[in-house]
Motif scaffolding. Structure first.
Motif, mmCIF file in Angstrom:
data_model
loop_
_atom_site.group_PDB
_atom_site.id
_atom_site.type_symbol
_atom_site.label_atom_id
_atom_site.label_comp_id
_atom_site.label_asym_id
_atom_site.label_seq_id
_atom_site.Cartn_x
_atom_site.Cartn_y
_atom_site.Cartn_z
ATOM 1 N N ALA A 5 71.451 25.781 62.979
ATOM 2 C CA ALA A 5 70.666 26.755 63.750
ATOM 3 C C ALA A 5 71.348 26.988 65.085
ATOM 4 O O ALA A 5 71.953 26.074 65.651
ATOM 5 C CB ALA A 5 69.263 26.232 63.980
ATOM 6 N N ILE A 10 66.179 28.576 67.630
ATOM 7 C CA ILE A 10 65.293 27.472 67.999
ATOM 8 C C ILE A 10 64.265 27.929 69.033
ATOM 9 O O ILE A 10 63.057 27.674 68.905
ATOM 10 C CB ILE A 10 66.108 26.287 68.557
ATOM 11 C CG1 ILE A 10 67.028 25.701 67.471
ATOM 12 C CG2 ILE A 10 65.193 25.214 69.126
ATOM 13 C CD1 ILE A 10 66.321 25.027 66.336
ATOM 14 N N VAL A 351 62.183 23.582 61.766
ATOM 15 C CA VAL A 351 63.559 23.418 61.276
ATOM 16 C C VAL A 351 63.573 23.022 59.802
ATOM 17 O O VAL A 351 64.471 23.420 59.044
ATOM 18 C CB VAL A 351 64.363 22.406 62.133
ATOM 19 C CG1 VAL A 351 64.467 22.885 63.568
ATOM 20 C CG2 VAL A 351 63.783 21.008 62.070
ATOM 21 N N TYR A 356 67.132 24.062 58.348
ATOM 22 C CA TYR A 356 68.171 23.836 59.349
ATOM 23 C C TYR A 356 68.511 22.346 59.385
ATOM 24 O O TYR A 356 67.664 21.486 59.122
ATOM 25 C CB TYR A 356 67.710 24.275 60.733
ATOM 26 C CG TYR A 356 67.625 25.770 60.920
ATOM 27 C CD1 TYR A 356 68.604 26.634 60.425
ATOM 28 C CD2 TYR A 356 66.554 26.335 61.627
ATOM 29 C CE1 TYR A 356 68.522 28.000 60.597
ATOM 30 C CE2 TYR A 356 66.466 27.710 61.816
ATOM 31 C CZ TYR A 356 67.457 28.535 61.296
ATOM 32 O OH TYR A 356 67.365 29.893 61.491
ATOM 33 N N THR A 358 69.252 20.848 62.126
ATOM 34 C CA THR A 358 68.951 20.413 63.489
ATOM 35 C C THR A 358 67.971 19.232 63.496
ATOM 36 O O THR A 358 66.952 19.246 62.820
ATOM 37 C CB THR A 358 68.343 21.577 64.298
ATOM 38 O OG1 THR A 358 69.221 22.697 64.232
ATOM 39 C CG2 THR A 358 68.139 21.171 65.750
#
Length: 373
Positions: A5, A10, A351, A356, A358
């Protein structure tokens, strides 16, 4: 397979929950240090951005800090790297750590700091203590090829459009015929350049709160197959959703003031609290405001609160409240640390939903400058 991401994605997700527009006038919220135009492998949620917190972020390989208290609040006249504040900023820049602040917007947001505090105290029938504004309703009307309509409805619903009461993804659809002629230089999803095209389309209508307008339009545009999208936005006559600072509600069962003070200590994980009022007084209705809430003590009183829970309580405000019969509990400003785990859960859900890679962590540094002996 998980994907990376970037910072914009975010923060766009975070602002669906806590838009900057909710902040009180003059508050310093948003991007403060660094850039969001980069890949984000690790996000750290922090209450304060002090030098030990930045050192922790460096050690843990953090790319982005989402903090409640802004690191830049007053105009900077000089940035000396031989002093603590300047050295802290220098470390952030040298290690490419971005700082984003969400202050009063996170206090005000539904599900934000004050709601987290109310939940920790198990309050019921919770309402806003101090209304600071309303989030107006708008209507989106967009014309979509029939086969892609469900994709567009799902996309705009996923970012918060179509919420009516406890129902999500609400919309209305009517059928019709779209007509257009792609001219030179176009790359039409349907049809050919220079030829009239007639397509079975549907008109999708939904409502959303103004604070998420950018996210709704972006989601709609991303999901829509057309090169040029036909849509309308209307302001609604019906009132919007109120928002504001602090919360007020009722305890599940009556407690004495001293019993409730102990509950506050346990709920917010503090060693001690300052208490104003008779310890045997029965507490039913509770007002609270994270941080410094001196300004709204008499709002709590006028709304019928038996006790007001807030930080940084002033001596003379306590005197005035005591004389008017309002009990008060001061657990300190640092109780807003409750936002760290609350925001982490929300961002972790995002996320994971977007697949993602992350990682979202909380700062483990204790930033309360006070201790009890």
């Amino acid at each position: 397979m998980l994907k990376q991401a970037n910072g914009q994605a975010i923060i766009q997700a975070f602002e669906q929950f806590s838009p900057k527009s909710l902040a009180v006038e003059g508050d310093k919220v948003g991007l403060q240090v660094g850039t969001l135009n980069k890949k984000i492998n690790k996000v750290m949620i922090a209450l304060d951005v002090l030098e030990p917190v930045v050192d922790e972020a460096i050690e843990k390989g953090v790319d982005l800090i989402i903090a409640h208290h802004p690191i830049i609040f007053k105009p900077i006249k000089a940035l000396r790297t031989d002093q603590t504040y300047g050295r802290t900023i220098e470390k952030l820049i040298k290690h490419d750590i971005t700082v984003y602040a969400a202050h009063t917007n996170l206090d005000v947001a539904s599900g934000g700091v004050n709601d987290m505090m109310a939940e920790a105290l198990e309050l019921e029938e919770v309402d806003i203590l101090v209304e600071t504004g309303q989030d107006p309703l708008k209507k989106l009307v967009v014309f979509v090829p029939e086969e892609q309509a469900s994709d567009v409805r799902e996309a705009i619903g996923s970012v918060g459009a179509g919420f009516i009461g406890n129902y999500s993804h609400c919309s209305f659809t009517s059928q019709g015929m779209g007509a257009f002629k792609p001219e030179e230089g176009t790359d039409p999803f349907i049809g050919k350049q220079g030829e009239m095209e007639y397509v079975d389309e549907v008109k999708v209508e939904t409502v959303f709160h103004e604070s998420i307008e950018k996210q709704v339009i972006r989601a709609m545009m991303d999901a829509h197959p057309y090169e040029e999208v036909a849509y309308d936005l209307y302001e609604m006559a019906s009132s919007g959703k109120p928002f504001g600072l602090g919360r007020i509600g009722y305890v599940k069962e009556e407690l004495t003031l001293d019993q409730f003070a102990n509950k506050v200590k346990q709920a917010f994980d503090v060693k001690g609290v300052r208490v104003v009022g008779d310890g045997k007084r029965i507490i039913r209705k509770v007002a609270l405001l994270g941080g410094d809430g001196n300004k709204y003590a008499f709002t709590a009183l006028h709304k019928g609160a038996d006790v007001y829970v807030t930080g940084d309580l002033y001596y003379h405000v306590a005197h005035d409240a005591m004389m008017e019969g309002l009990s008060m509990i001061d657990p300190g400003h640092n109780v807003e640390k409750i936002m760290k785990e609350g925001v982490r859960r929300k961002m972790k859900s995002f996320v994971e939903d977007k697949k993602y890679s992350t990682e979202v962590i909380v700062s483990e540094v204790h930033t309360d400058p006070f201790r009890f002996l």
